[in-house]
Design a protein around this motif. Structure first.
Motif, PDB file in Angstrom:
ATOM      1  N   SER A  21      48.062   3.368 -15.745  1.00  0.00           N
ATOM      2  CA  SER A  21      48.565   4.363 -14.797  1.00  0.00           C
ATOM      3  C   SER A  21      47.685   5.611 -14.889  1.00  0.00           C
ATOM      4  O   SER A  21      46.954   5.802 -15.854  1.00  0.00           O
ATOM      5  CB  SER A  21      50.020   4.716 -15.107  1.00  0.00           C
ATOM      6  N   GLY A  22      47.770   6.439 -13.903  1.00  0.00           N
ATOM      7  CA  GLY A  22      46.971   7.658 -13.895  1.00  0.00           C
ATOM      8  C   GLY A  22      45.645   7.463 -13.179  1.00  0.00           C
ATOM      9  O   GLY A  22      45.450   6.516 -12.422  1.00  0.00           O
ATOM     10  N   ASN A  23      44.712   8.361 -13.445  1.00  0.00           N
ATOM     11  CA  ASN A  23      43.418   8.377 -12.768  1.00  0.00           C
ATOM     12  C   ASN A  23      42.400   7.567 -13.578  1.00  0.00           C
ATOM     13  O   ASN A  23      41.898   8.037 -14.602  1.00  0.00           O
ATOM     14  CB  ASN A  23      42.961   9.829 -12.597  1.00  0.00           C
ATOM     15  N   PHE A  24      42.104   6.370 -13.116  1.00  0.00           N
ATOM     16  CA  PHE A  24      41.187   5.482 -13.824  1.00  0.00           C
ATOM     17  C   PHE A  24      39.789   6.088 -13.940  1.00  0.00           C
ATOM     18  O   PHE A  24      39.150   6.007 -14.993  1.00  0.00           O
ATOM     19  CB  PHE A  24      41.122   4.112 -13.131  1.00  0.00           C
ATOM     20  N   ASN A  25      39.303   6.714 -12.867  1.00  0.00           N
ATOM     21  CA  ASN A  25      37.951   7.286 -12.904  1.00  0.00           C
ATOM     22  C   ASN A  25      37.846   8.416 -13.915  1.00  0.00           C
ATOM     23  O   ASN A  25      36.831   8.549 -14.600  1.00  0.00           O
ATOM     24  CB  ASN A  25      37.529   7.755 -11.507  1.00  0.00           C
ATOM     25  N   ALA A  26      38.884   9.237 -14.035  1.00  0.00           N
ATOM     26  CA  ALA A  26      38.881  10.307 -15.037  1.00  0.00           C
ATOM     27  C   ALA A  26      38.866   9.703 -16.442  1.00  0.00           C
ATOM     28  O   ALA A  26      38.161  10.197 -17.333  1.00  0.00           O
ATOM     29  CB  ALA A  26      40.095  11.215 -14.851  1.00  0.00           C
ATOM     30  N   TRP A  27      39.627   8.635 -16.643  1.00  0.00           N
ATOM     31  CA  TRP A  27      39.645   7.963 -17.947  1.00  0.00           C
ATOM     32  C   TRP A  27      38.268   7.395 -18.279  1.00  0.00           C
ATOM     33  O   TRP A  27      37.774   7.567 -19.389  1.00  0.00           O
ATOM     34  CB  TRP A  27      40.710   6.857 -17.960  1.00  0.00           C
ATOM     35  N   THR A  28      37.634   6.733 -17.305  1.00  0.00           N
ATOM     36  CA  THR A  28      36.310   6.149 -17.582  1.00  0.00           C
ATOM     37  C   THR A  28      35.292   7.235 -17.908  1.00  0.00           C
ATOM     38  O   THR A  28      34.414   7.020 -18.743  1.00  0.00           O
ATOM     39  CB  THR A  28      35.789   5.264 -16.422  1.00  0.00           C
TER      40      THR A  28
END
Length: 184
Positions: A21-28
């Protein structure tokens, strides 16, 4: 967002835990920063395994690349929640990263167009007499192209974008961040 304290100690950074959940691109972006800090980001950018002359259809690691891949895989796995336990067993860091992008990321039209261009421009080397090396490399490029969810019209439009010359670069730029499935 939660954090893995073991990974914080290992990298010196607080790497968020991805639970789907959340922003995958920010996590990557945060994981990529941790990979860069550890000096192993190359393992998710390209497959570090090499084709050998003895077994051209088998890809293996050098000792140094094996260590780099292991470090990268460890950073990524430690940044995943328990819902991913056992999901990425016996996979390289490159494969794990690609699978996560496939599961959670959206492929932009620009990404897909560049992969199609790479495949269109790929040619067999003049000294490749039996074609095995060519087929391995061709299959590698082909596997990077994910056409899931694309209609024939989407694909034709992407091929059109890929075939444009530099004069039409503004057109490609306009569509660069659009999800590939929305190109019409």
């Amino acid at each position: 967002m939660s954090y893995n304290d073991n990974e914080t100690m290992a990298t010196g950074m607080r790497v968020p835990i991805w639970d789907g959940s959340g922003n995958f691109n920010a996590w990557t972006d945060k994981v990529m920063t941790a990979l860069q800090d550890k000096g192993c980001a190359i393992a998710v950018v390209r497959d570090l395994r090499r084709v050998t002359a003895d077994e051209p259809l088998k890809r293996i690691f050098s000792a140094a690349d094996y260590k780099t891949d292991g470090q990268a895989a460890s950073v990524i796995k430690n940044a995943l929640s328990d819902i991913h336990d056992g999901q990425f067993t016996d996979m390289t860091a490159f494969e794990i990263w690609a699978e996560l992008k496939k599961l959670y990321g959206t492929q932009s039209a620009d990404d897909l167009v560049n992969k199609i261009i790479d495949l269109f421009n790929f040619r067999m080397a003049p000294d490749d007499m039996d074609g095995r090396r060519f087929l391995v490399q061709f299959n590698f490029l082909q596997k990077k192209i994910d056409l899931t969810g694309l209609s024939c019209d989407n694909l034709i439009n992407l091929i059109l974008l890929a075939s444009l010359n530099k004069h039409y670069e503004p057109v490609r730029t306009e569509f660069s961040k659009t999800p590939a499935a929305q190109i019409s």
